[in-house]
Scaffold this active site. Structure first.
Site, PDB file in Angstrom:
ATOM      1  CB  CYS A 151     -11.383   7.101 -11.405  1.00 33.79           C
ATOM      2  SG  CYS A 151      -9.958   6.694 -10.389  1.00 33.79           S
ATOM      3  CG  HIS A 155      -9.871   6.462 -15.175  1.00 28.24           C
ATOM      4  ND1 HIS A 155      -9.031   7.506 -14.852  1.00 28.24           N
ATOM      5  CD2 HIS A 155      -9.802   5.591 -14.139  1.00 28.24           C
ATOM      6  CE1 HIS A 155      -8.487   7.271 -13.680  1.00 28.24           C
ATOM      7  NE2 HIS A 155      -8.931   6.111 -13.221  1.00 28.24           N
ATOM      8  CG  ASN A 176      -5.506   6.277 -11.605  1.00 26.56           C
ATOM      9  OD1 ASN A 176      -6.020   7.357 -11.881  1.00 26.56           O
ATOM     10  ND2 ASN A 176      -6.196   5.279 -11.092  1.00 26.56           N
TER      11      ASN A 176
HETATM   12  N1  ACO Z   1       5.311  -4.265  -6.028  1.00 24.19           N
HETATM   13  C1  ACO Z   1       5.552  -5.559  -5.877  1.00 24.19           C
HETATM   14  N2  ACO Z   1       4.613  -6.431  -5.438  1.00 24.19           N
HETATM   15  C2  ACO Z   1       3.394  -5.945  -5.172  1.00 24.19           C
HETATM   16  C3  ACO Z   1       3.080  -4.580  -5.320  1.00 24.19           C
HETATM   17  C4  ACO Z   1       4.106  -3.726  -5.758  1.00 24.19           C
HETATM   18  N3  ACO Z   1       3.911  -2.402  -5.947  1.00 24.19           N
HETATM   19  N4  ACO Z   1       1.792  -4.393  -4.974  1.00 24.19           N
HETATM   20  C5  ACO Z   1       1.301  -5.594  -4.619  1.00 24.19           C
HETATM   21  N5  ACO Z   1       2.259  -6.539  -4.751  1.00 24.19           N
HETATM   22  C6  ACO Z   1       2.150  -7.964  -4.491  1.00 24.19           C
HETATM   23  C7  ACO Z   1       1.034  -8.295  -3.515  1.00 24.19           C
HETATM   24  O1  ACO Z   1       1.492  -8.183  -2.190  1.00 24.19           O
HETATM   25  C8  ACO Z   1       0.708  -9.724  -3.899  1.00 24.19           C
HETATM   26  O2  ACO Z   1       1.676 -10.565  -3.311  1.00 24.19           O
HETATM   27  P1  ACO Z   1       1.282 -12.037  -2.771  1.00 24.19           P
HETATM   28  O3  ACO Z   1       0.763 -12.778  -3.970  1.00 24.19           O
HETATM   29  O4  ACO Z   1       2.567 -12.554  -2.244  1.00 24.19           O
HETATM   30  O5  ACO Z   1       0.217 -11.800  -1.751  1.00 24.19           O
HETATM   31  C9  ACO Z   1       0.923  -9.749  -5.407  1.00 24.19           C
HETATM   32  O6  ACO Z   1       1.759  -8.614  -5.706  1.00 24.19           O
HETATM   33  C10 ACO Z   1      -0.356  -9.678  -6.210  1.00 24.19           C
HETATM   34  O7  ACO Z   1      -1.185  -8.624  -5.701  1.00 24.19           O
HETATM   35  P2  ACO Z   1      -2.572  -8.253  -6.377  1.00 24.19           P
HETATM   36  O8  ACO Z   1      -3.138  -7.084  -5.660  1.00 24.19           O
HETATM   37  O9  ACO Z   1      -3.399  -9.493  -6.521  1.00 24.19           O
HETATM   38  O10 ACO Z   1      -2.068  -7.823  -7.850  1.00 24.19           O
HETATM   39  P3  ACO Z   1      -2.880  -7.502  -9.145  1.00 24.19           P
HETATM   40  O11 ACO Z   1      -2.352  -8.311 -10.237  1.00 24.19           O
HETATM   41  O12 ACO Z   1      -4.359  -7.512  -8.921  1.00 24.19           O
HETATM   42  O13 ACO Z   1      -2.454  -5.998  -9.435  1.00 24.19           O
HETATM   43  C11 ACO Z   1      -3.355  -3.791  -9.196  1.00 24.19           C
HETATM   44  C12 ACO Z   1      -2.742  -5.003  -8.489  1.00 24.19           C
HETATM   45  C13 ACO Z   1      -2.317  -3.246 -10.143  1.00 24.19           C
HETATM   46  C14 ACO Z   1      -3.683  -2.772  -8.138  1.00 24.19           C
HETATM   47  C15 ACO Z   1      -4.622  -4.198  -9.987  1.00 24.19           C
HETATM   48  O14 ACO Z   1      -5.441  -5.007  -9.193  1.00 24.19           O
HETATM   49  C16 ACO Z   1      -5.428  -3.008 -10.463  1.00 24.19           C
HETATM   50  O15 ACO Z   1      -4.980  -2.215 -11.266  1.00 24.19           O
HETATM   51  N6  ACO Z   1      -6.674  -2.872 -10.026  1.00 24.19           N
HETATM   52  C17 ACO Z   1      -7.556  -1.809 -10.458  1.00 24.19           C
HETATM   53  C18 ACO Z   1      -7.132  -0.483  -9.909  1.00 24.19           C
HETATM   54  C19 ACO Z   1      -8.131   0.572 -10.335  1.00 24.19           C
HETATM   55  O16 ACO Z   1      -8.619   0.560 -11.443  1.00 24.19           O
HETATM   56  N7  ACO Z   1      -8.465   1.448  -9.449  1.00 24.19           N
HETATM   57  C20 ACO Z   1      -9.527   2.367  -9.773  1.00 24.19           C
HETATM   58  C21 ACO Z   1      -9.069   3.699  -9.939  1.00 24.19           C
HETATM   59  S1  ACO Z   1      -8.523   4.393  -8.444  1.00 24.19           S
HETATM   60  C22 ACO Z   1      -9.768   5.478  -7.899  1.00 24.19           C
HETATM   61  O17 ACO Z   1     -10.897   5.442  -8.316  1.00 24.19           O
HETATM   62  C23 ACO Z   1      -9.376   6.304  -6.773  1.00 24.19           C
END
Ligand code: ACO
Length: 349
Positions: free
Chosen positions: A114, A276, A306
């Site tokens: 990223c 980003h 993203n």
């Molecule tokens: N649809 C529905 N439910 C989902 C989905 C989905 N697509 N994905 C996960 N869930 C569920 C999970 O299973 C979990 O269920 P549970 O509570 O029953 O176990 C629940 O939603 C919460 O999951 P979390 O992973 O805790 O959700 P969070 O609120 O943290 O959101 C996310 C996830 C969007 C990925 C967030 O953590 C995020 O954006 N993180 C940063 C990502 C990022 O910046 N990445 C860096 C860039 S990528 C790179 O460098 C390659």
């Protein structure tokens, strides 16, 4: 020392739009979950066969080169950032050099996910400052859609990513105060495995005992990629989303402050911040922490998801095309991602 300026900029996104509802065909998810957690409404996916990371990079590059008033044959160095290359090796830089019929110039690939584009920009900036090159093409491009787990197992990762490309041409400038003022690169490899694609790779799995079975079953010659690894989804990106989120909202503002302080500037001097596009909630956190008004931050993750190394140049180009960046503006780029790596750049447009 001579500064470099962005002389031309362009972006390309594929025509195929996939809404959140479209993804429901493949996995258990909802438009509500995706929008609430990430802000994303839709993303673009490349044509399965006709488009690659390189071809999208070429499209963006053509626009950037034309706007810079130059030609592909006058480019004297290529820096290409991607985590989704056409081949494991060689990198996309040489494929772009071939596709654009460039001279036998150097082509460097950058693997910083990223923050890849800001790293690439920094590398190119150094070559201009030293006077070694005068016309550098910097590209960030990704075809994520080929390498995501579209089953419910991979939904926390796959709904986030989209395909696209952005490019700039860097040239020297003699105009007082104009150009790239500084770039700032950082890494912390302690958390390398919490946002990674594990295989194919040469790590021999020593850090993932829970997947040891895949390696125990593998014969010599199968340790790079085996059926068992595929069964265990190791050929798809793994991400501990909440851990990435927590670090990103600290490190992005930190690198912005570092860039401002090095140049004797304040947060109020920023005319446009291009963060980003990882997650709209991360960008909103950053905006709040820096105390910037809505008109000073550009987000387009709602439309494209993203796009990793392509996200910053796509957003920068869109903001510029929309007239949101004008000559003399102070523009700040900031990115954070897998590695972890993070980076910032301050530009007087
Ligand atoms: N649809 C529905 N439910 C989902 C989905 C989905 N697509 N994905 C996960 N869930 C569920 C999970 O299973 C979990 O269920 P549970 O509570 O029953 O176990 C629940 O939603 C919460 O999951 P979390 O992973 O805790 O959700 P969070 O609120 O943290 O959101 C996310 C996830 C969007 C990925 C967030 O953590 C995020 O954006 N993180 C940063 C990502 C990022 O910046 N990445 C860096 C860039 S990528 C790179 O460098 C390659």
């Amino acid at each position: 020392m001579q500064r470099s300026k962005i002389a031309g900029i362009g972006f390309y996104v594929p025509k195929n739009v996939y809404t959140n509802d479209d993804l429901k065909k493949y996995m258990d998810t909802s438009d509500e979950w995706i929008q609430e957690r990430t802000g994303i409404k839709e993303r673009r996916y490349a044509d399965r066969l006709g488009e690659t990371t390189t071809t999208m990079g070429v499209e963006a590059a053509r626009i950037a080169i034309e706007r810079a008033g130059t030609t592909a044959q006058d480019i004297d160095f290529v820096v290409f950032a991607t985590l989704s290359p056409d081949y494991y090796f060689p990198g996309c830089g040489v494929l772009l050099q071939r596709a654009m019929k460039m001279k036998e110039v150097g082509a460097l690939d950058i693997r910083n996910q990223c923050s890849g584009f800001v790293y690439a920009l920094s590398v190119a900036d150094q070559f201009i400052k030293t006077g070694m090159y005068k016309n550098i093409l910097v590209v960030g491009a990704e075809k994520h859609s080929f390498g995501l787990d579209f089953s419910t197992r991979g939904r926390n990762v796959s709904v986030i990513f989209g395909d696209g490309a952005g490019a700039v041409v860097l040239q020297p400038t003699n105009k007082e105060g104009q150009g790239i003022l500084s770039t700032h690169l950082h890494s912390d490899g302690e958390s390398a495995e919490i946002l990674a694609m594990y295989n194919p790779g040469t790590h021999a799995n020593h850090w993932t005992p829970q997947w040891q079975s895949a390696f125990d079953e593998a014969e010599i010659g199968q340790l790079f990629m085996s059926h068992a690894m595929i069964d265990e989804a190791q050929n798809f990106p793994y991400m501990d989303g909440p851990a990435v989120f927590k670090k990103a909202v600290i490190k992005i503002p930190e690198v912005v402050e570092e860039a401002l302080s090095q140049n004797g500037l304040n947060k109020s001097d920023i005319d446009m911040l291009i963060p980003h596009q990882a997650n709209l909630r991360i960008a909103q956190f950053v905006q709040q922490k820096l105390g910037l008004s809505d008109d000073k931050v550009y987000n387009n993750i709602q439309k494209y998801g993203n796009t990793t190394a392509a996200s910053v140049p796509i957003a920068l180009c869109e903001a510029w095309e929309a007239g949101r960046i004008k000559e003399g503006d102070l523009v700040c780029l900031a990115a954070f991602g897998s590695g972890f790596t993070w980076a910032g750049a301050l530009i007087r447009w």
